[in-house]
Design an enzyme around this catalytic site. Structure first.
Site, PDB file in Angstrom:
ATOM      1  N   LYS A 214      -2.728  -1.852  -3.501  1.00 59.55           N
ATOM      2  CA  LYS A 214      -3.604  -0.362  -3.539  1.00 59.55           C
ATOM      3  C   LYS A 214      -2.328   1.086  -3.777  1.00 59.55           C
ATOM      4  O   LYS A 214      -1.318   0.991  -2.808  1.00 59.55           O
ATOM      5  CB  LYS A 214      -4.256  -0.419  -2.510  1.00 59.55           C
ATOM      6  CG  LYS A 214      -4.956   0.691  -1.778  1.00 59.55           C
ATOM      7  CD  LYS A 214      -5.281   0.210  -0.719  1.00 59.55           C
ATOM      8  CE  LYS A 214      -5.712   1.237  -0.159  1.00 59.55           C
ATOM      9  NZ  LYS A 214      -6.642   1.930   1.314  1.00 59.55           N
TER      10      LYS A 214
ATOM     11  N   LYS B  77       0.722  -1.191   0.133  1.00 63.75           N
ATOM     12  CA  LYS B  77      -0.483  -0.265  -0.086  1.00 63.75           C
ATOM     13  C   LYS B  77       1.249   1.136   0.280  1.00 63.75           C
ATOM     14  O   LYS B  77       1.523   1.064   0.887  1.00 63.75           O
ATOM     15  CB  LYS B  77      -0.917  -0.027   1.344  1.00 63.75           C
ATOM     16  CG  LYS B  77      -1.838   1.272   1.404  1.00 63.75           C
ATOM     17  CD  LYS B  77      -3.059   1.048   2.594  1.00 63.75           C
ATOM     18  CE  LYS B  77      -3.283   2.480   2.735  1.00 63.75           C
ATOM     19  NZ  LYS B  77      -4.794   1.976   4.075  1.00 63.75           N
TER      20      LYS B  77
HETATM   21  C1  PBG Z   1      -7.516   3.302   5.490  1.00 64.62           C
HETATM   22  C2  PBG Z   1      -7.799   3.150   4.213  1.00 64.62           C
HETATM   23  C3  PBG Z   1      -7.356   3.925   3.186  1.00 64.62           C
HETATM   24  C4  PBG Z   1      -8.244   3.400   2.020  1.00 64.62           C
HETATM   25  C5  PBG Z   1      -8.683   2.480   2.230  1.00 64.62           C
HETATM   26  N1  PBG Z   1      -8.706   1.989   3.578  1.00 64.62           N
HETATM   27  C6  PBG Z   1      -6.536   5.049   3.014  1.00 64.62           C
HETATM   28  C7  PBG Z   1      -5.855   5.669   3.701  1.00 64.62           C
HETATM   29  O1  PBG Z   1      -4.842   4.576   3.968  1.00 64.62           O
HETATM   30  O2  PBG Z   1      -5.268   7.075   3.756  1.00 64.62           O
HETATM   31  C8  PBG Z   1      -8.067   4.245   0.461  1.00 64.62           C
HETATM   32  C9  PBG Z   1      -9.122   3.537  -0.670  1.00 64.62           C
HETATM   33  C10 PBG Z   1      -9.836   4.795  -2.002  1.00 64.62           C
HETATM   34  O3  PBG Z   1      -8.952   5.922  -2.124  1.00 64.62           O
HETATM   35  O4  PBG Z   1      -9.999   4.128  -2.514  1.00 64.62           O
HETATM   36  N2  PBG Z   1      -8.690   2.008   6.415  1.00 64.62           N
END
Ligand code: PBG
Length: 323
Positions: free
Chosen positions: A246, A193
C-alpha cells in the site's frame, strides 16, 4: 523465415487475444472498503466520489447493494466520534466495528468480512500509536492492537488487517488470537506500507485527518526498496496469512519484487488518492473511468497481486459480471 508479421498475427483475432491473455480480472479479486459510523445519515465523502460514511442503520442496505454487484469481501473502517489518548473505543466489545461485524455476519454469513486493526481512527491525536510521555509506545500499542483483534474475532470477523506498521505486531496478534481460541481468524498484514500523500482523501473519509507531524517514524519512506522487502520478509516469518502492499497502484515494482520472494498471497491496496485521481479525471472527461480502472487493476494483477482493495469494487464487480 518471414517474421515481420509474427506478433501482429497473434493480435489480429479477438479469439486468439483472449486465448493468449495472461492476466484476467475476476469479480472475486475485489475487496470493498466500507466506512462505518454510529448514527445519523449516510454522508457522501467529497474527496472520494461514490464513497460514503454509512451509519449502522444503513449498513444492511449498503452490504446488500455490494453483494448484488457480486462483491464477496468487505474491509471495514470505523469513523469514530469517541476519540481518546488510549483509543479505548476501538476494543469495546459493544463498539462500532464490533457491532458492524456482528450485524453483517448475521445477515450475510458467507460474506468475507475483514476489519482494519489500527488506532488512528480512535486516538485524539490521530496517530496509529499510543503515546507515553509524548513518545510512541510500541509495546503498549501492540497490547491495544491485541485487544482490538480479539474483540473483532469475538464479533465473528474473518480477517484482521493491522495497518499501523508496528514492529512485531503480526506475531503478537497471532499469539493473542490463538491464546483466546481464535486460531482460525486470519491476519492480512499491511506489511509494506509507505508514508504516502495519496492517503489524503482517506483521512477525510475515516475522520482521522487532524494529526500533526508525519508517519515517517513507522511507515516506509518512498525511496525504500530493500527496507520494503525486509518488512515483507519479517511479516512472513511472524505468521501473516497474506501481505498487503500500500499504495499499490504506483508501487508495482514492490509488488513484483515481493511476488518473486514470497509464496504468500499479496493484496494490493489502490488507495484513496489513487482512486480519486481516476474519478476526478473521469468527471472532467480527461479519462474513461471504466477503461482506466480495468487498466490499473490488470497491471496490479500482472505485477502479482491476488486481491485488490478498491473503492471501485462495486463497479468493477458489476462490469466484470456484465450487469
Ligand atoms: C490507517 C490506514 C490508512 C489507510 C488505511 N488504513 C491511513 C494512514 O495510514 O494514514 C489509507 C487508505 C487509503 O488512503 O485509501 N488505519
Amino acid at each position: 523465415m518471414l517474421i515481420e508479421d509474427y506478433l501482429s498475427r497473434q493480435r489480429q483475432k479477438e479469439g486468439i487475444r483472449r486465448l493468449f491473455s495472461e492476466t484476467t480480472l475476476l469479480a472475486k479479486d475485489f475487496i470493498l472498503p466500507i466506512f462505518v459510523k454510529q448514527g445519523g445519515e449516510k454522508v457522501a465523502i467529497a474527496s472520494l466520489p461514490g464513497v460514503y460514511q454509512i451509519p449502522l442503520s444503513g449498513l444492511d442496505d449498503e452490504v446488500q447493494e455490494a453483494v448484488d454487484c457480486g462483491v464477496f469481501a468487505v474491509l471495514l473502517f470505523g469513523v469514530s466520534d469517541h476519540k481518546t489518548s488510549d483509543a479505548r473505543a476501538a476494543f469495546d466489545d459493544e463498539g462500532l466495528i464490533q457491532k458492524a461485524i456482528t450485524q453483517i455476519k448475521k445477515k450475510f454469513p458467507h460474506l468475507l468480512v475483514m476489519a482494519d486493526c489500527c488506532l488512528c481512527e480512535y486516538t485524539d491525536h490521530g496517530h496509529c500509536f499510543i503515546h507515553t510521555q509524548g513518545k510512541s509506545d510500541s509495546s503498549l500499542t501492540r497490547e491495544v492492537l491485541g485487544n482490538i483483534a480479539i474483540s473483532y474475532a469475538k464479533a465473528g470477523v474473518d480477517v484482521v488487517a493491522p495497518s499501523g506498521m508496528v514492529d512485531g505486531m503480526v506475531s503478537f496478534l497471532r499469539q493473542a488470537l490463538n491464546a483466546n481460541g481464535y486460531t482460525s481468524t486470519l491476519i492480512f498484514s499491511y506489511a509494506v506500507k509507505y508514508a504516502s500523500y495519496f492517503y489524503g482523501p482517506f483521512r477525510e473519509a475515516a475522520g482521522s485527518g487532524q494529526f500533526s507531524g508525519h508517519r515517517l517514524y513507522h511507515q516506509l519512506g518512498v525511496s525504500q526498496k530493500q527496507e520494503g522487502l525486509l518488512e515483507a520478509e519479517m511479516d512472513v516469518k511472524e505468521g501473516a496469512d497474506a501481505l498487503i502492499i500500500k499504495p499499490a497502484g504506483f508501487y508495482l515494482d514492490m509488488v513484483s519484487l515481493i511476488k518473486q520472494r514470497t509464496l504468500l498471497p499479496l493484496i494490493g491496496y489502490h488507495v484513496s488518492g489513487e482512486y480519486a485521481m481516476v474519478k476526478l479525471s473521469a468527471q472532467a472527461h480527461i479519462l474513461q473511468e471504466k477503461e482506466a480502472f480495468f487498466e490499473i487493476y490488470t497491471c496490479m494483477k500482472r505485477a502479482g497481486v491476488t486481491g485488490i482493495i478498491s473503492y471501485a469494487a462495486k463497479d468493477m464487480c458489476k462490469w466484470l459480471n456484465h450487469f
